[in-house]
Design an enzyme around this catalytic site. Sequence first.
Site, PDB file in Angstrom:
ATOM      1  N   LYS A  50       0.847  -1.195   0.000  1.00  0.00           N
ATOM      2  CA  LYS A  50       0.000   0.000   0.000  1.00  0.00           C
ATOM      3  C   LYS A  50       0.882   1.243   0.000  1.00  0.00           C
ATOM      4  O   LYS A  50       1.756   1.384   0.854  1.00  0.00           O
ATOM      5  CB  LYS A  50      -0.910  -0.003   1.236  1.00  0.00           C
ATOM      6  CG  LYS A  50      -1.937  -1.108   1.199  1.00  0.00           C
ATOM      7  CD  LYS A  50      -2.827  -1.094   2.441  1.00  0.00           C
ATOM      8  CE  LYS A  50      -3.891  -2.177   2.317  1.00  0.00           C
ATOM      9  NZ  LYS A  50      -4.117  -2.934   3.540  1.00  0.00           N
ATOM     10  N   CYS A 102      -3.040  -8.782 -17.626  1.00  0.00           N
ATOM     11  CA  CYS A 102      -1.962  -9.018 -16.653  1.00  0.00           C
ATOM     12  C   CYS A 102      -0.598  -9.162 -17.321  1.00  0.00           C
ATOM     13  O   CYS A 102       0.425  -9.224 -16.646  1.00  0.00           O
ATOM     14  CB  CYS A 102      -2.273 -10.247 -15.808  1.00  0.00           C
ATOM     15  SG  CYS A 102      -3.799 -10.048 -14.883  1.00  0.00           S
ATOM     16  N   CYS A 148      -5.480 -16.410  -3.395  1.00  0.00           N
ATOM     17  CA  CYS A 148      -5.716 -15.419  -4.452  1.00  0.00           C
ATOM     18  C   CYS A 148      -4.606 -14.373  -4.412  1.00  0.00           C
ATOM     19  O   CYS A 148      -4.120 -14.014  -3.342  1.00  0.00           O
ATOM     20  CB  CYS A 148      -7.043 -14.700  -4.245  1.00  0.00           C
ATOM     21  SG  CYS A 148      -8.480 -15.789  -4.200  1.00  0.00           S
TER      22      CYS A 148
END
Lengths: 128, 400
Positions: B18, B83, B218
């Site tokens: 982040k 991607c 994931c």
Amino acid sequence: MSSTTQIPFVDYLILDDPPYLQAQECKSCGARYFDRRNACANCFANNFQPVAVQSEGVVTSFSIIQMGPNPYVSAIVDCGGTNVKCTIMKVEPTPDHVTLGMRVKLMTYSMGEDNEGTEAVAFGFEPI
Amino acid sequence: MGTDAIWIIGSNMTKFGKHPDKDVVDLAAEASRDALQDADISLSEVGVLGVGNLMNASAGIGQQLQKQIGQTGIPVFNVSNACATGATALRVAIMAVKAGETDVGMAVGVEKLAGAGLLGQRGPKPEAETWQPNGRFGALSSTEGRIGTSIMPGVFAQVGMEYGHKYGGASFELFAKISEKNHAHSTLNPLAAYQKRFTLEEIMNDVMIAYPNTRPMCSGNCDGAAAMIVVSDEKMKSMPSEVQSRAVKVSASVLTSDPYEDGCQILPDVNTLTKNAASQAYEQAGVGPEDLDLVELHDCFATAELVHYDNLMLCEEGGAVDFFQSGAPWRDGTKPVNVSGGLQSKGHPIAATGIANIHEIVMHLRGEAGDRQIEGARVGLAHVIGLGSACGIHILEKVA
């Protein structure tokens, strides 16, 4: 008041008796599609004929989508050589109840009526 | 086709995770400037710029980057290829150098995705008052949930389950073990978004997203950028010896799309284009899968990693389950796969991914991978796939 008009959820669901899925088959190479075509992605020809897809098949892959309040089973069904993407209905959406190789058949259900009384009909597959 | 070698002389990736205080251009600028410094080369020598960004594909991120780090008037190619966007940006730079248009190319991939949620999902449309067929299927509303799924965790779950149906042995537990491996690897990668080791039980008991993929199985949406400087053989030989000694040879650079196969428009076929890219790459490089010291492959979901063992020919056809169970893809195994932690823990800032996976190989071939170094690594392969589909494979070799 009951509706007399029905409309399929997608163009390739044919609301006959019994209902069936209709593929567009390339007249040159036999490749099958469900969408509106410009040409064949396999052989580049652009002559297609509508063909009825077998309404029974075998689950060759699935996933149980568990995001959101209503888990559901997404699957790929091999209908006599034509692959179909669908949701598996009338089954507990848990790994105990859905298996690879499971035999399933086409079914339809009502999505409800619009303001003009037209009933939308969607399809799924259910265990045999 | 040009036969002269292409070399990577500069490579960098930002910390993935982040970055609330940095925008897309900040991240791209950081990776670019650090890659230039790593190559000991000035931006004034760069003759082509390939920039990948998916979420702002029409915003001209390449030129925005130039406005911040240097406007030299060179051609900019802003690319978007799902991607595989980062690998595509690098392909552009490599093609320009191979074509002789310039001696020095720069490629940048950047994305800000922290908190973006599930990709591939379209929001519900307001209910129409009358049923109206729309699009190529004439659908009356969103097909999501009514006709299976198009969200990524579900699509890639089906990719793995399809492999299981074909060859057997692919259980929920097996897929979870693949994730266990990658999370374990990530603990050695300080640039990974997540460096937490999970037990198998923790992975299997976590929130189920799309069976058999639980949340840690994931890839993580996050922010990040990666950048790379590539040069011609002639230019490499003119560089200072300390740059030459760290240079890594691009032995193969391949991009494919998905050729028609039965059923490929029903469930995306991520296998054939990967096999095609792998075959081309091994032929270009003159190496085989047995020569690879490490592999970074596109584990966007644990279910995807399994099929790519097979697609990249790391095992016999149909042998991916046995390959994994042999322990081969662990970092101390015979064929280490995703020692960076993979997308499941390193994170997946989409357009950065296709350069960051190559960066990982570069670091090992240079012997600069720190605690996670695969000792003596000479040859490595980086694979990326974007659904739709696009597959990029690069094989790198330590020659100098």
